[in-house]
Design an enzyme around this catalytic site. Structure first.
Site, PDB file in Angstrom:
ATOM      1  CD  GLU A 146      -2.829  -0.815   2.501  1.00 45.57           C
ATOM      2  OE1 GLU A 146      -3.415  -2.095   2.807  1.00 45.57           O
ATOM      3  OE2 GLU A 146      -2.948   0.133   3.258  1.00 45.57           O
ATOM      4  CB  CYS A 163       2.558   7.249   3.474  1.00 47.76           C
ATOM      5  SG  CYS A 163       2.993   6.197   4.836  1.00 47.76           S
ATOM      6  CB  CYS A 201       5.992  -5.380   9.612  1.00 45.79           C
ATOM      7  SG  CYS A 201       7.324  -4.580  10.747  1.00 45.79           S
ATOM      8  CB  CYS A 205       4.304  -2.848  16.807  1.00 43.11           C
ATOM      9  SG  CYS A 205       5.941  -2.474  16.720  1.00 43.11           S
ATOM     10  CB  CYS A 244       1.430  -2.371  13.899  1.00 43.57           C
ATOM     11  SG  CYS A 244       1.547  -2.032  12.151  1.00 43.57           S
ATOM     12  N   GLY A 270       5.656  -2.072   6.975  1.00 42.88           N
ATOM     13  CA  GLY A 270       7.162  -2.604   7.010  1.00 42.88           C
ATOM     14  C   GLY A 270       8.121  -1.699   8.052  1.00 42.88           C
ATOM     15  CD  GLU A 271      12.122  -0.582  11.393  1.00 47.78           C
ATOM     16  OE1 GLU A 271      11.211  -0.294  12.027  1.00 47.78           O
ATOM     17  OE2 GLU A 271      12.997   0.191  10.939  1.00 47.78           O
ATOM     18  CB  SER A 288       9.041   6.126  10.317  1.00 48.05           C
ATOM     19  OG  SER A 288       8.474   5.713  11.666  1.00 48.05           O
ATOM     20  CB  SER A 303       7.668   4.248  16.315  1.00 46.07           C
ATOM     21  OG  SER A 303       7.450   4.805  15.019  1.00 46.07           O
ATOM     22  CG  LEU A 304       9.636   6.902  23.016  1.00 47.27           C
ATOM     23  CD1 LEU A 304      10.863   6.264  22.827  1.00 47.27           C
ATOM     24  CD2 LEU A 304       9.746   8.292  23.585  1.00 47.27           C
ATOM     25  CG  ASN A 305       4.721   3.915  19.511  1.00 44.37           C
ATOM     26  OD1 ASN A 305       4.399   5.223  19.077  1.00 44.37           O
ATOM     27  ND2 ASN A 305       4.702   3.060  18.600  1.00 44.37           N
ATOM     28  CG  ASN A 354      -6.291   4.855  12.726  1.00 40.58           C
ATOM     29  OD1 ASN A 354      -7.441   5.244  12.705  1.00 40.58           O
ATOM     30  ND2 ASN A 354      -5.250   5.616  11.973  1.00 40.58           N
ATOM     31  CB  CYS A 395      -0.207   1.740   6.795  1.00 41.46           C
ATOM     32  SG  CYS A 395       0.130   2.211   5.238  1.00 41.46           S
TER      33      CYS A 395
HETATM   34  N1  SAH Z   1       7.980   0.604  11.039  1.00 42.56           N
HETATM   35  C1  SAH Z   1       8.092   1.902  10.970  1.00 42.56           C
HETATM   36  C2  SAH Z   1       7.440   2.748   9.880  1.00 42.56           C
HETATM   37  C3  SAH Z   1       5.855   2.378   9.582  1.00 42.56           C
HETATM   38  S1  SAH Z   1       4.821   2.077  11.099  1.00 42.56           S
HETATM   39  C4  SAH Z   1       7.775   2.263  12.544  1.00 42.56           C
HETATM   40  O1  SAH Z   1       7.212   1.463  13.376  1.00 42.56           O
HETATM   41  O2  SAH Z   1       8.390   3.428  12.819  1.00 42.56           O
HETATM   42  C5  SAH Z   1       4.710   4.099  11.293  1.00 42.56           C
HETATM   43  C6  SAH Z   1       3.983   4.701  12.369  1.00 42.56           C
HETATM   44  O3  SAH Z   1       2.456   4.247  12.575  1.00 42.56           O
HETATM   45  C7  SAH Z   1       4.708   4.038  13.735  1.00 42.56           C
HETATM   46  O4  SAH Z   1       4.946   5.390  14.469  1.00 42.56           O
HETATM   47  C8  SAH Z   1       3.507   3.214  14.442  1.00 42.56           C
HETATM   48  O5  SAH Z   1       3.746   3.513  15.807  1.00 42.56           O
HETATM   49  C9  SAH Z   1       2.330   3.923  13.775  1.00 42.56           C
HETATM   50  N2  SAH Z   1       0.973   3.096  13.979  1.00 42.56           N
HETATM   51  C10 SAH Z   1       1.001   1.793  13.685  1.00 42.56           C
HETATM   52  N3  SAH Z   1      -0.278   1.291  13.831  1.00 42.56           N
HETATM   53  C11 SAH Z   1      -1.011   2.276  14.143  1.00 42.56           C
HETATM   54  C12 SAH Z   1      -2.282   2.498  14.463  1.00 42.56           C
HETATM   55  N4  SAH Z   1      -3.219   1.515  14.586  1.00 42.56           N
HETATM   56  N5  SAH Z   1      -2.816   3.656  14.879  1.00 42.56           N
HETATM   57  C13 SAH Z   1      -1.883   4.747  15.026  1.00 42.56           C
HETATM   58  N6  SAH Z   1      -0.371   4.705  14.660  1.00 42.56           N
HETATM   59  C14 SAH Z   1      -0.164   3.538  14.253  1.00 42.56           C
HETATM   60 FE1  SF4 Z   2       6.307  -2.994  11.964  1.00 45.13          FE
HETATM   61 FE2  SF4 Z   2       6.148  -0.380  12.214  1.00 45.13          FE
HETATM   62 FE3  SF4 Z   2       3.968  -1.949  12.674  1.00 45.13          FE
HETATM   63 FE4  SF4 Z   2       5.739  -2.049  14.326  1.00 45.13          FE
HETATM   64  S1  SF4 Z   2       4.525  -0.079  13.868  1.00 45.13           S
HETATM   65  S2  SF4 Z   2       4.727  -3.618  13.493  1.00 45.13           S
HETATM   66  S3  SF4 Z   2       7.554  -1.472  13.027  1.00 45.13           S
HETATM   67  S4  SF4 Z   2       5.123  -1.359  10.623  1.00 45.13           S
END
Ligand code: SAH
Ligand code: SF4
Length: 384
Positions: A92, A105, A112, A116, A119, A162-163, A194, A217-219, A293, A336
């Site tokens: 995508e 994007c 991936c 996480c 995700c 993906g990462e 990212s 992505s600290l989170n 989301n 995504c």
């Molecule tokens: N893998 C990389 C880049 C893709 S994810 C990474 O993790 O940084 C891009 C961003 O989307 C990350 O910051 C992730 O924490 C966030 N993300 C993933 N799923 C999400 C969701 N359901 N709602 C909001 N943000 C989300």
């Molecule tokens: Fe992969 Fe980024 Fe999703 Fe984590 S947030 S599973 S690193 S795409």
């Protein structure tokens, strides 16, 4: 062995390849002009190359392209694209207009491996990394032949599926092609990569000196919570990650963006905001707050608007730049990976149905029905 794809190569690789085919170096620049500026993939149409050279190249190389499978537009202007790869996998790409910015994007992997918990892309694990060509072609799709990038989009974020640093070579090579004069000629300042915090690759990424922006992505603000939602925190806990961020080479006025997905009652308290301020001490940074989301089957929830506001206010009052990135394209739903996920689910359902009820001669009609039944898709804002 498949033929090499010209869009995977740097100029010097193309020059070497041409030398093997008995052609001078300037032909490489001509090839780049055709495949990037004019977006021609058929070698026979490259009219300023001598016919015998075109023939010789035809036997040695090819130029790949993506197939658009589905496109969805949200009321807020966000557009989501599902592309088919040559091996049948799907990725995508999202186009997000916001004010005077238009951000693409891009995805770097099919699925991936990082896992996480919040995700959607994580579900189903990693299928494979993308080749540089498959990353570059996502951008090319938005760049009308003959137009400069500035006319069609302003920014690129590597925040799709993906990462990026788990596909280190693919990502680095794609960025070199995107930013080279002979490639797409995009300023690295307009590109943000990212990462979830693959520290060992982060150092190498800094050394690659690509001059792009970094987002992390600290989170979470404690190792306990971060490990719970991001298993990568186990090998690379917060202190290790932030030490690598402090050592990351930045240009003057460049800052690292920290992304923080807000999950209700998990990481959205004022105590978290307080810890976040402490963690960011001495870092040149800004914070992007991403209210979660919601995704079917994922046991987390989005905090209330008031909680998000409170969290942001605390950061602002304590001297951090903090932005709330509202999910975009909510009416086509948003995260995504969802379009691909739904496509796969629809396929499984159709496959089951067809096995049960359809003789194989009717399978093609099943294919058609699948293409027309457009499930809702979702996406989050990938903007900086
Ligand atoms: N893998 C990389 C880049 C893709 S994810 C990474 O993790 O940084 C891009 C961003 O989307 C990350 O910051 C992730 O924490 C966030 N993300 C993933 N799923 C999400 C969701 N359901 N709602 C909001 N943000 C989300
Ligand atoms: Fe992969 Fe980024 Fe999703 Fe984590 S947030 S599973 S690193 S795409």
């Amino acid at each position: 062995m498949p033929l090499p794809d010209l869009r995977d190569l740097l100029l010097q690789d193309m020059t070497a390849l041409l030398a093997e085919a008995g052609a001078p170096a300037f032909r490489a620049t001509q090839l780049c002009h055709w495949i990037y500026k004019r977006q021609v993939t058929d070698l026979q149409q490259m009219s300023d190359l001598p016919e015998p050279l075109r023939q010789r190249l035809q036997e040695r190389v090819y130029v790949s392209s993506l197939t658009l499978l589905r496109q969805q537009q949200s009321a807020d202007g966000t557009e989501k694209f599902l592309f088919g790869l040559e091996d049948g996998n799907q990725i995508e790409t999202v186009l997000i207009p916001a004010g005077d910015k238009r951000t693409i994007c891009v995805s770097t992997q099919v699925g991936c491996a990082i896992g996480c918990r919040f995700c959607l892309t994580a579900q189903g694990g990693l299928v494979r990394s993308l080749r540089p060509a498959e990353i570059v072609s996502q951008v090319l799709y938005f760049q009308a032949p003959g137009k400069t990038p500035e006319r069609t989009f302003t920014n690129i974020v590597f925040m799709g599926m993906g990462e990026p640093l788990d596909n280190f070579q693919g990502t680095v090579q794609a960025i070199r092609i995107l930013t080279a004069e002979w490639g797409l000629g995009i300023s690295p300042r307009r590109i943000t990569v990212s990462t979830s915090g693959l520290v060992r690759r982060l150092e190498a990424f800094g050394r690659a000196d690509l001059k792009v922006n970094l987002a992390v992505s600290l989170n979470a603000t404690t190792d306990a919570v971060r490990t719970q939602i991001m298993p990568i925190n186990k090998p690379y806990p917060i202190a290790t990650l932030l030490a690598a961020c402090r050592a990351f080479p930045l240009a003057m006025r460049q800052r690292i963006t920290f992304e923080y997905v807000l999950l209700r009652d998990v990481n959205d308290t004022l105590a978290d905001a307080r810890r976040l301020v402490k963690l960011m001490h001495g870092l040149r940074c800004k914070i992007n707050l991403l209210p979660f989301n919601e995704i079917p089957g994922v046991p987390y929830h989005r905090p209330s608007e008031a909680t998000v506001q409170q969290f942001q206010n605390y950061l602002l009052q304590h001297g951090l730049s903090a932005f709330v990135r509202q999910s975009r394209g909510r009416d086509i739903s948003a995260a995504c990976g969802q379009l691909r996920f739904e496509e796969r689910t629809a396929q499984r359902l159709t496959d089951h149905a067809s096995q049960a009820t359809m003789p194989s001669a009717l399978m093609a009609q099943g294919e058609q029905a699948r293409a027309i039944a457009g499930p809702a898709a979702t996406l989050r804002e990938g903007g900086q």
